[in-house]
Design an enzyme around this catalytic site. Structure first.
Site, short mmCIF file in Angstrom:
data_model
loop_
_atom_site.label_atom_id
_atom_site.label_comp_id
_atom_site.label_asym_id
_atom_site.label_seq_id
_atom_site.Cartn_x
_atom_site.Cartn_y
_atom_site.Cartn_z
N CYS A 164 23.94 51.61 56.62
CA CYS A 164 23.57 52.67 57.54
C CYS A 164 24.65 52.87 58.61
CB CYS A 164 22.25 52.34 58.22
SG CYS A 164 20.86 52.18 57.07
N THR B 30 45.68 57.96 58.71
CA THR B 30 44.29 57.87 59.20
C THR B 30 43.32 57.26 58.19
OG1 THR B 30 43.78 60.13 58.48
CG2 THR B 30 44.61 59.84 60.73
N ASP B 31 43.63 57.33 56.89
CA ASP B 31 42.64 56.89 55.91
C ASP B 31 42.25 55.43 56.08
OD1 ASP B 31 42.36 59.35 54.75
OD2 ASP B 31 43.67 58.94 53.05
N THR C 243 50.36 60.45 57.36
CA THR C 243 50.47 61.91 57.46
C THR C 243 51.37 62.34 58.62
OG1 THR C 243 48.29 62.26 56.47
CG2 THR C 243 49.14 64.03 57.87
#
Length: 334
Positions: A272, A99-100, A20
């Site tokens: 978690c 960033t992904d 991006t």
């Protein structure tokens, strides 16, 4: 880390992979674009108050949306980082990345660049450089300033003024200026006293094949077998809670046992956000351990995925891979 482990960086190589941060509008939406070096130089020249080290720029090819990142690209990025240090004489590297999958790539490089005598920072942005409220320039200038002030050798993630250990963090938000968070995971893992020479950055690595399977209620052996029979060398099993799965399903357990016998490394981590795996707490977890599943402790998905790629890509004996998975190599179990 002590001050003595830091060194002020004077010549930084900026490796631009796309993402991006340098995207521009296209007919199909935002897409990676060339020419970012000129834009970066123009911006930094307009901010004479910023004290940043000298820097060179290399555009990786192809430029990609980080959603298209692959382990094969990691090996090319690894080579580019080593070349910047050993051939171009740079004493630090800044990787511009979407960033992904930034946390995946940064974690992978922690294991791929063990012993590299230079700091490596990864950064990116949530909005493209030049658009209103973009975080691109602040992340770039902040990362360069952080390198100029001195960083330890090794890989770190820089975002919005924070330095984070890639093996302990994940992208948890798809918006805002703080998408990355250091997860609260179980620590206290035993540090590997020695590492095989093959894990050093100076040794060549090849691409490995690693799968990931999140457990869901009702998952059966057929789904597990489909992945295990796909040619993978290792599987990350994302378990419930502290490391439980369908321990009352004999076919599922038999599939895990066959995988171990066939040389496939299976590592359990928790789904978690906090905590980690302790396979011997519950009977359902103990049965996974009896079937040959290894404990990933408090490792994140990003960390264990990158660690398996590095261990398998170094052609270590299977027993050594299984041993090192449960030991702390570079902070992933600290």
């Amino acid at each position: 880390m002590t001050a003595a482990t830091h060194h002020t960086c004077q010549h930084v190589m900026v490796l631009y992979t796309g993402g991006t941060i340098g995207m521009q509008a296209s007919a199909s939406g935002l897409a990676p674009a060339s020419g970012f070096e000129a834009r970066m130089r123009e911006h930094l020249a307009s901010q004479p108050q910023l004290q940043v080290p000298q820097w060179a720029f290399r555009e990786m090819s192809p430029l990609i949306d980080s959603a298209n990142m692959t382990p094969a690209y990691w090996l090319r990025l690894r080579s580019a980082i080593i070349e910047a240090v050993e051939q171009d004489g740079c004493d630090a590297v800044l990787v511009l990345h979407g960033t992904d999958t930034l946390a995946y790539s940064a974690a992978a490089m922690c294991f791929q660049l063990l012993g590299l005598p230079a700091p490596v920072l990864f950064t990116g942005s949530m909005l493209p450089a030049g658009v209103p409220d973009s975080d691109a320039w602040e992340n770039i200038s902040g990362a360069l300033q952080a390198l100029g002030q001195g960083q330890p050798n090794g890989v770190q993630l820089y975002f919005h003024g924070k330095l984070m250990a890639p093996t302990r963090c994940a992208k948890v938000r798809s918006f805002g200026r703080n998408p990355f968070v250091t997860l609260t995971r179980n620590g206290g893992g035993t540090r590997a006293s020695t590492l095989p020479a093959e894990l050093a950055y100076s040794y060549p690595k090849h691409q490995a094949s690693v799968g990931v399977l999140p457990l869901v209620p009702g998952i059966g052996a057929a789904q597990l077998d489909a992945l295990l029979n796909s040619g993978i060398e290792a599987l990350v099993l994302e378990c419930f809670g502290s490391g439980t799965g369908p321990g009352d399903n004999p076919d599922f357990l038999a599939s895990l046992q066959r995988a171990q016998e066939n040389g496939i490394v299976i590592v359990a981590i928790t789904q978690c956000h906090e905590g980690g795996v302790e396979l011997d707490v519950y009977e359902a977890g103990s049965r996974l351990r009896e079937a040959g599943v290894l404990s990933g402790g408090g490792m994140t998905r990003e960390a264990v995925f990158g660690k398996l790629h590095a261990l398998l890509g170094a052609d270590l004996p299977l027993a050594e891979v299984r041993r090192l998975i449960e030991l702390d190599v570079c902070g992933e179990l600290a």
